[in-house]
Enzyme design. Structure first.
Site, mmCIF file in Angstrom:
data_model
loop_
_atom_site.group_PDB
_atom_site.id
_atom_site.type_symbol
_atom_site.label_atom_id
_atom_site.label_comp_id
_atom_site.label_asym_id
_atom_site.label_seq_id
_atom_site.Cartn_x
_atom_site.Cartn_y
_atom_site.Cartn_z
ATOM 1 N N GLY A 239 17.613 10.624 -59.504
ATOM 2 C CA GLY A 239 18.537 11.614 -58.947
ATOM 3 C C GLY A 239 18.047 12.308 -57.694
ATOM 4 N N ARG A 288 18.062 5.712 -55.463
ATOM 5 C CA ARG A 288 18.474 6.030 -54.093
ATOM 6 C C ARG A 288 17.302 6.389 -53.180
ATOM 7 N NH1 ARG A 288 23.401 8.270 -53.316
ATOM 8 N NH2 ARG A 288 23.285 8.959 -55.468
ATOM 9 N N CYS A 355 43.688 -3.278 -47.671
ATOM 10 C CA CYS A 355 45.027 -2.705 -47.819
ATOM 11 C C CYS A 355 45.020 -1.533 -48.784
ATOM 12 C CB CYS A 355 45.987 -3.786 -48.280
ATOM 13 S SG CYS A 355 45.933 -5.153 -47.137
ATOM 14 N N GLU A 356 44.318 -0.481 -48.425
ATOM 15 C CA GLU A 356 44.269 0.760 -49.197
ATOM 16 C C GLU A 356 43.998 1.869 -48.187
ATOM 17 O OE1 GLU A 356 43.517 1.340 -52.798
ATOM 18 O OE2 GLU A 356 43.171 -0.724 -53.467
HETATM 19 N N1 LLP Z 1 18.261 6.744 -64.228
HETATM 20 C C1 LLP Z 1 19.474 6.711 -64.820
HETATM 21 C C2 LLP Z 1 19.555 6.765 -66.274
HETATM 22 C C3 LLP Z 1 20.635 6.625 -64.027
HETATM 23 O O1 LLP Z 1 21.826 6.614 -64.612
HETATM 24 C C4 LLP Z 1 20.514 6.559 -62.615
HETATM 25 C C5 LLP Z 1 21.699 6.467 -61.759
HETATM 26 C C6 LLP Z 1 19.225 6.581 -62.054
HETATM 27 C C7 LLP Z 1 18.125 6.681 -62.885
HETATM 28 C C8 LLP Z 1 18.990 6.523 -60.567
HETATM 29 O O2 LLP Z 1 19.579 7.572 -59.897
HETATM 30 P P1 LLP Z 1 19.247 7.824 -58.346
HETATM 31 O O3 LLP Z 1 17.776 8.165 -58.233
HETATM 32 O O4 LLP Z 1 19.575 6.599 -57.601
HETATM 33 O O5 LLP Z 1 20.125 8.952 -57.983
HETATM 34 N N2 LLP Z 1 26.828 5.057 -57.267
HETATM 35 C C9 LLP Z 1 26.426 6.441 -57.069
HETATM 36 C C10 LLP Z 1 25.183 6.792 -57.850
HETATM 37 C C11 LLP Z 1 25.306 6.474 -59.328
HETATM 38 C C12 LLP Z 1 24.045 6.760 -60.062
HETATM 39 C C13 LLP Z 1 24.091 6.224 -61.439
HETATM 40 N N3 LLP Z 1 22.895 6.424 -62.196
HETATM 41 C C14 LLP Z 1 26.243 6.684 -55.570
HETATM 42 O O6 LLP Z 1 26.472 5.767 -54.781
HETATM 43 O O7 LLP Z 1 25.933 7.799 -55.165
#
Ligand code: LLP
Length: 433
Positions: A239, A288, A355-356
């Site tokens: 996160g 991320r 097309c959106e």
């Molecule tokens: N651990 C778990 C259990 C998760 O569900 C996630 C992300 C992460 C780690 C990694 O999170 P990060 O460090 O990448 O924030 N598609 C969305 C983000 C969805 C995240 C889902 N879970 C976007 O493009 O912002």
């Protein structure tokens, strides 16, 4: 200095001019910097020093095996959420004992595969799942190592679609039933209780939500210890937010008032004292942070036009290639590959061909005048870009390229048009055309 930067007026990834890559592979394409990936890994890993820890890269952010391998070679584990990602992580060289398997809906087959592979831990998210894991592992005459995902009821102050630790979210087990879940797990024959997990959301900029989550975990670890349930690790999830607004230095700061991310150094400074008190190994699952600013999506301008007083720049990339703006109203910095001097010529909507009306990359964005055929780079696209792409509107997925210094390598071919009918029984007809 960032790895995407202008030299002699053209945008480079490290020392490779993006125009050269475009001529070689065609647009649109994803391009990633190996140097940035490694720098991000070091920024995450080094501050943890000798503290017992494991950083598990959240593979869903960017599942290209070349990317996973670069991180795995440097000691990363993998946070996975499906049987497919299990295969991928193992194939890319992540040892099973560094793999965490999360997800609210693991199938029996996925649980069986994870237990057979001997993953470090399954992150269990419900009471039913605890029983299923125990039953499956027992039938295999094994014990599954599990952690339990608990919702600490922390508000991460991020987009609601990517906030996951609230009371009413579908993820994890509610805080007030956590002890009950651990008691059940400790009593089950096929389970070894290994840890506790929480993940409160994504793109979190402040430290406070992580501190609150860490305090919650530390209290729970102590309470469990008093019940003779001893945990080996506490997992704070991922996160960690990044600054999407200024990946390429253009001289102008678009929004100096914006909140900036904490970064892992300050984050650890805040949470380590809280959790090292609990005397256990610390796990993190960033996705991320490791890959987002290492990647860009490069597209060509197909047309420009004016409609009802608005101007549009239409690209050959669309929401099927990068869905984050459409889905989360996410901001991505967009810059021309050939630098223009002078002030932005307009504030067009930068859109795709799909097309959106929701197919856009930016609304009302200051941009130099661009012409048909010119290249634009959509930055910060290394995470949840390719991995969320699709074939919508009959569009084969883009190629992926990895840059190291002035060299670049195709790490995934762009899809051929036959992906649109493969597996349908129409393959032969496709060949005839
Ligand atoms: N651990 C778990 C259990 C998760 O569900 C996630 C992300 C992460 C780690 C990694 O999170 P990060 O460090 O990448 O924030 N598609 C969305 C983000 C969805 C995240 C889902 N879970 C976007 O493009 O912002």
């Amino acid at each position: 200095m960032g790895v995407f930067q202008y030299r002699n007026g053209t945008l480079h990834c490290e020392s490779a001019p993006l125009g050269r890559i475009a001529r070689a592979v065609g647009t649109p394409f994803y391009v990633y910097s190996k140097k940035r990936l490694i720098a991000n890994w070091n920024a995450a890993e080094k501050p943890l020093g000798k503290k017992p820890h494991l950083i598990c890269y959240a593979v869903k952010a960017n599942a290209n095996p070349h990317i996973i391998r670069i991180l795995a070679e440097r000691g990363a584990g993998a946070d996975i959420v499906s049987g497919g990602e299990l295969r991928l992580a193992l194939m890319a060289g992540v040892p099973a004992e560094r793999i965490l398997f999360s997800g609210v809906g693991k199938t029996d087959a996925e649980i069986r595969a994870a237990v057979a592979a001997g993953v470090y831990s399954l992150t269990v998210e419900s009471f039913e799942e605890l029983s299923a894991v125990s039953r499956i592992a027992s039938a295999m005459r094994k014990k599954a190592r599990v952690s339990i995902r608990v919702n600490p009821r922390v508000n991460p102050r991020t987009h609601p679609y990517i906030a996951t630790g609230l009371r009413e979210s579908k993820f994890g087990i509610a805080a007030d039933r956590a002890v009950e879940a651990f008691r059940l797990a400790a009593s089950l024959r096929g389970i070894t209780v290994a840890g506790v997990h929480c993940h409160i959301g994504s793109q979190i900029l402040e430290t406070a939500p992580f501190t609150e989550a860490a305090e919650f975990l530390a209290r729970l670890v102590r309470e469990l210890r008093s019940l003779r349930i001893r945990l080996e690790f506490a997992d704070l999830g991922g996160g960690w937010g990044i600054d999407y607004q200024r990946i390429v230095e253009t001289g102008a700061d678009p929004n100096p008032e914006r909140p900036l991310p904490t970064g892992p150094g300050r984050l650890f400074k805040a949470v380590l004292p809280i959790l090292s008190d609990a005397g256990i190994r610390l796990l993190f699952e960033p996705g991320r942070f490791l890959v987002a600013d290492a990647g860009a999506l490069v597209a060509s301008v197909t047309f420009t036009k004016e409609n009802g007083g608005r101007s549009f720049v239409i690209l050959d990339a669309g929401m099927n290639d990068l869905i984050r703006p459409s889905l989360y109203d996410a901001y991505h910095q967009i810059v021309p590959v050939r630098l223009r001097s002078g002030r932005p010529a307009g504030r067009p909507d930068i859109v795709g061909p799909i097309c959106e009306s929701g197919d856009f990359f930016a609304h009302d964005r200051p941009l130099a005048a661009v012409k048909r055929g010119e290249l634009l780079a959509i930055t910060g696209a290394g995470a949840y870009g390719y991995s969320l792409s699709s074939n919508y509107n009959g569009r084969p997925r883009a190629a992926e390229v990895l840059v190291s210094g002035s060299r670049f390598k195709l790490i995934r071919r762009g899809e051929e048009v036959d992906v649109l009918w493969n597996g349908t029984g129409f393959e032969e007809k496709g060949l005839a055309n």
